[in-house]
Design a protein around this motif. Sequence first.
Motif, short mmCIF file in Angstrom:
data_model
loop_
_atom_site.label_atom_id
_atom_site.label_comp_id
_atom_site.label_asym_id
_atom_site.label_seq_id
_atom_site.Cartn_x
_atom_site.Cartn_y
_atom_site.Cartn_z
N LEU A 212 -40.19 -18.91 -9.63
CA LEU A 212 -40.31 -18.18 -11.38
C LEU A 212 -39.47 -17.81 -11.77
O LEU A 212 -40.27 -18.79 -13.74
CB LEU A 212 -40.84 -16.37 -11.06
CG LEU A 212 -42.16 -16.28 -11.91
CD1 LEU A 212 -43.60 -16.98 -12.56
CD2 LEU A 212 -42.16 -14.55 -12.01
N VAL A 213 -38.51 -17.84 -12.19
CA VAL A 213 -36.77 -18.12 -13.27
C VAL A 213 -36.81 -19.44 -13.15
O VAL A 213 -37.03 -19.97 -14.08
CB VAL A 213 -36.05 -16.83 -12.32
CG1 VAL A 213 -35.01 -17.90 -13.26
CG2 VAL A 213 -36.36 -15.61 -12.54
N GLU A 214 -36.76 -19.89 -11.47
CA GLU A 214 -36.21 -21.74 -12.01
C GLU A 214 -36.98 -22.17 -12.87
O GLU A 214 -36.67 -22.57 -13.42
CB GLU A 214 -36.00 -21.91 -10.44
CG GLU A 214 -34.44 -21.31 -10.07
CD GLU A 214 -34.28 -21.57 -8.84
OE1 GLU A 214 -35.26 -22.73 -8.39
OE2 GLU A 214 -32.53 -22.17 -8.59
N ALA A 215 -38.68 -22.27 -12.58
CA ALA A 215 -39.48 -22.90 -13.25
C ALA A 215 -39.58 -22.91 -14.98
O ALA A 215 -39.90 -23.39 -15.56
CB ALA A 215 -40.37 -22.38 -12.72
N ASN A 216 -38.62 -21.70 -15.52
CA ASN A 216 -39.24 -21.58 -16.82
C ASN A 216 -38.17 -21.24 -17.71
O ASN A 216 -37.15 -20.77 -18.54
CB ASN A 216 -39.65 -19.58 -17.10
CG ASN A 216 -41.08 -20.03 -16.29
OD1 ASN A 216 -42.06 -20.07 -17.72
ND2 ASN A 216 -41.49 -19.20 -15.77
N LEU A 217 -36.52 -21.50 -16.65
CA LEU A 217 -35.69 -21.65 -17.53
C LEU A 217 -35.31 -22.21 -18.71
O LEU A 217 -34.99 -22.65 -19.88
CB LEU A 217 -34.49 -22.46 -16.68
CG LEU A 217 -33.70 -21.56 -15.37
CD1 LEU A 217 -33.03 -22.06 -14.24
CD2 LEU A 217 -33.28 -20.01 -15.86
N ARG A 218 -36.24 -23.52 -18.73
CA ARG A 218 -35.90 -24.36 -20.33
C ARG A 218 -37.07 -23.68 -21.44
O ARG A 218 -36.24 -23.71 -22.41
CB ARG A 218 -36.96 -25.95 -19.77
CG ARG A 218 -38.24 -25.85 -19.56
CD ARG A 218 -38.83 -26.60 -19.18
NE ARG A 218 -38.70 -26.89 -18.30
CZ ARG A 218 -39.38 -28.35 -17.17
NH1 ARG A 218 -39.16 -29.56 -18.21
NH2 ARG A 218 -38.27 -28.36 -15.75
N LEU A 219 -37.45 -22.45 -21.00
CA LEU A 219 -38.09 -21.87 -21.81
C LEU A 219 -36.98 -20.60 -22.64
O LEU A 219 -36.96 -20.46 -23.57
CB LEU A 219 -39.18 -20.52 -21.26
CG LEU A 219 -40.22 -19.89 -22.36
CD1 LEU A 219 -39.96 -20.58 -23.67
CD2 LEU A 219 -40.61 -18.80 -21.80
N VAL A 220 -36.00 -20.41 -21.65
CA VAL A 220 -34.79 -19.69 -22.63
C VAL A 220 -33.86 -20.87 -23.61
O VAL A 220 -33.55 -20.90 -24.29
CB VAL A 220 -33.99 -19.43 -20.93
CG1 VAL A 220 -32.96 -18.70 -21.96
CG2 VAL A 220 -34.77 -18.19 -20.14
N VAL A 221 -33.79 -22.14 -23.13
CA VAL A 221 -33.15 -22.61 -23.48
C VAL A 221 -33.64 -23.05 -25.12
O VAL A 221 -33.50 -23.10 -26.24
CB VAL A 221 -33.04 -24.59 -22.69
CG1 VAL A 221 -31.89 -25.23 -24.50
CG2 VAL A 221 -32.10 -24.13 -21.57
#
Length: 350
Positions: A212-221
Amino acid sequence: MSHTSLHAPSASPLHSYLTEVGSHQLLCRDEEVAIALRLEQARLQICCLLAACPYARAATDALGGLATAGQDEDIGQDGPDFDEAPGAELLGKLDRIAALGAERERLLGAAGRGSDGERERPDAVIGRIDVARRTVLDELADDVEVIEAMARRIRRLAARLDEADAERHAAGRRRARRGLAVPAGLDRRALRALDRDLARARSEAQLARKELVEANLRLVVQQAKRFAAAGAPLLDLVQEGNLGLMRAADKFNPRLGYKFSTYASWWIRQAISRALPEQVRTIRLPVHAEELRRRMVRARRGLGQQLGRDPAIEEIAVELGATPEKLRDLAHAAQDVLSLDAPAGPEQER
């Protein structure tokens, strides 16, 4: 080696990180729900195992006593909470989840044996039980580290028991067990079974959380770039945002109907905005003072647009419900730090 390879610039850490982030596939709504439900089920299983099995509490008490007495120098290496026993409030929450789970299983069994008309009433009760379990699980999101420490204590005790059994001589086994201070009546086979079940549940929870976290890392960027003008390095902002993303994964409830990215965006912004003053300020303001400072800036901007002039401090105080003296003190404390060697005056003298 060619001339080109000698002078080729190496990839920056930021470029390497962005490349890795882009390699992860995005999730659709159904995939997010499936992964979040897996994470929820694994966390519920961990809580039920710790609450329902008496050896969990016996094991935590045994190793907690060893860590407090300083008899085992290796215990503290697995986490910061090994010198603290689980509190009564935490154990009460675990008991609550275990009791709700047992009641749910009882109702499911009764409904399976009843007629179609009798199954309608338990379904409503089961729905309320699921809501209650999720509520307690959300409260336990603040105790994830303590729960992990309890599981690691059990893992440590099971490993030490295995070491004791591996001793060749009976005297060595007695000495090893005596050093462990295992509580009376502790069933070693049940403890090892508990350790295996906990390991499987923890592995499933970590895997689901990682997906779940890895799929949304670009959201953090994406969210971190909005704070780039504050002066902190982008990688530092991304690191703080990732902590917020992991927090969002622990608290996300897929049954409420919104997407995980919508829910996680708030947690990411919150984590970055709270960590930003520590990154860019020499003298850090308390969190509540920093939040009031940001509200004061927004109120000054809004009142300036309405009034067509710079608002007075008294007008901002009325807008925020604070005293002018408090806002003046905050504005003075939030001033930028200047170096004594910085140029000053009309001729830029030092």
